[in-house]
Design an enzyme around this catalytic site. Structure first.
Site, PDB file in Angstrom:
ATOM      1  N   LYS A  42      -9.042   3.342  -2.635  1.00 46.93           N
ATOM      2  CA  LYS A  42      -9.490   2.903  -1.315  1.00 46.93           C
ATOM      3  C   LYS A  42     -10.814   3.582  -0.962  1.00 46.93           C
ATOM      4  O   LYS A  42     -10.929   4.805  -1.006  1.00 46.93           O
ATOM      5  CB  LYS A  42      -8.427   3.244  -0.277  1.00 46.93           C
ATOM      6  CG  LYS A  42      -8.598   2.569   1.073  1.00 46.93           C
ATOM      7  CD  LYS A  42      -7.377   2.839   1.949  1.00 46.93           C
ATOM      8  CE  LYS A  42      -7.431   2.065   3.249  1.00 46.93           C
ATOM      9  NZ  LYS A  42      -6.207   2.291   4.066  1.00 46.93           N
ATOM     10  N   CYS A  88      -5.660  -2.705   2.692  1.00 51.44           N
ATOM     11  CA  CYS A  88      -5.520  -2.571   4.138  1.00 51.44           C
ATOM     12  C   CYS A  88      -6.845  -2.836   4.853  1.00 51.44           C
ATOM     13  O   CYS A  88      -7.442  -3.892   4.675  1.00 51.44           O
ATOM     14  CB  CYS A  88      -4.926  -1.203   4.470  1.00 51.44           C
ATOM     15  SG  CYS A  88      -4.102  -1.120   6.091  1.00 51.44           S
ATOM     16  N   GLU A 123       0.842  -1.195   0.000  1.00 47.13           N
ATOM     17  CA  GLU A 123       0.000   0.000   0.000  1.00 47.13           C
ATOM     18  C   GLU A 123       0.886   1.258   0.000  1.00 47.13           C
ATOM     19  O   GLU A 123       1.918   1.309   0.675  1.00 47.13           O
ATOM     20  CB  GLU A 123      -0.874   0.005   1.255  1.00 47.13           C
ATOM     21  CG  GLU A 123      -1.743   1.238   1.426  1.00 47.13           C
ATOM     22  CD  GLU A 123      -2.547   1.223   2.719  1.00 47.13           C
ATOM     23  OE1 GLU A 123      -3.508   2.003   2.798  1.00 47.13           O
ATOM     24  OE2 GLU A 123      -2.223   0.450   3.642  1.00 47.13           O
TER      25      GLU A 123
END
Length: 307
Positions: free
Chosen positions: A130, A164, A43
């Site tokens: 995200k 994540c 990430e």
């Protein structure tokens, strides 16, 4: 047909996206030289994950030093038509490997935590922003919408990525399973002991291979101006890795590794996915659509639309 997959555990150069792109391209070539057909990176690798920074934002206040920190962070983000993306596309084309790379994407004045997908000669084929930045990440990152949740069907299987703590969103996982993901990529900044069992759960729940990559980075990789709640000793480990590859019945095939920068490899047999789904298919024979249904809005949401 079996193939080799790799997860790259490396540090970014948070203030120099081109240097990071060059290093990532070198790692992609290294992994491909060892036979890897799918290579997953952490990430926010290019553009950096600002571990330990507060961006000068106590509740009800924005300090001048926080504004300066955000301006530096925005400057270190990348444009999708920029040279960093071109460099990664070149490495993907040269090796023929499929690469999944975490970046900080700049779009006007907003930056997004994004995953880019590179497919060999096809170059950049898609992205995922995200959906829900975690905690203080919401101060500096924009929110993705439903239009960037793709999967990619390849000879290796169906590739998708969840970033994540998005992995703790049951509805998002369900959508990925619905799309048939069999190579579930999880770039992350979570280096805690609880991360591996999370990845094993997802592998079992989705009956999918899970490839998770986290940075191994020390304070010394960040510029002196970087605010660090962890202190300023250059040897302080800011993220300790923990990258791993898990099979569709939860077996750990590689990792987790906490020793430093490395590349982890595993041999992937795509046939294992169907064998695993014999007794559990979250969006198929184990679903109960008469009781539970999920609606997913994949339309792009823009603040301004010209008609």
């Amino acid at each position: 047909m079996t193939f080799t997959a790799a997860v790259v555990q490396m540090a970014s150069n948070p203030d120099d996206p081109m240097a990071t792109a060059q290093a990532a391209s070198a790692r992609l070539r290294e992994a491909a030289a060892k036979g890897a057909k799918l290579v997953v990176f952490p990430e926010a690798l290019i553009g950096g994950y600002p571990k330990g920074a507060s961006f000068g934002a106590p509740i009800g206040m924005r300090k001048p030093e926080g504004r300066a920190a955000f301006a530096r962070y925005h400057a270190a983000a990348i444009d999708l038509d920029g040279p960093e993306v071109a460099l990664l596309a070149e490495a993907s084309a040269e090796t023929g490997a499929f690469a999944v790379v975490g970046v900080i994407e700049r779009d006007g004045a907003t930056v997004y935590c994004t995953v880019l997908y590179f497919n060999g000669e096809k170059g950049l084929v898609g992205k995922h922003r995200k959906l829900m930045p975690t905690a203080a990440e919401r101060l500096i990152w924009g929110f993705g919408d439903g239009s960037t949740m793709p999967v990619f069907k390849t000879d290796m299987g169906t590739i998708g990525a969840v970033i994540c703590w998005e992995n703790y969103m049951p509805a998002l996982r369900m959508h990925m399973y619905h799309q048939g993901v069999s190579l579930y990529c999880a770039p992350t900044a979570d280096d805690r002991d609880t991360w591996l069992p999370t990845m094993q759960h997802i592998a079992l729940e989705g009956r999918t291979f899970v490839l998770t990559a986290c940075q191994y980075i020390t304070r010394g990789a960040y510029a002196p101006a970087h605010e660090s709640a962890l202190g300023d000793d250059p040897d302080t480990v800011m993220m300790r890795g923990g990258s791993a590859i898990i099979g569709p019945l939860g077996a750990v095939l590689a990792g987790p590794d906490f020793t430093g920068e490395t590349i982890l490899y595993a041999r992937i047999d795509p046939a294992e996915v169907m064998r695993a789904k014999y007794d559990f298919d979250a969006t198929g024979h184990y679903a109960r659509p008469d009781v539970f249904q999920l609606t997913v809005d994949t339309r792009p949401k823009k603040a301004v639309q010209e008609i």
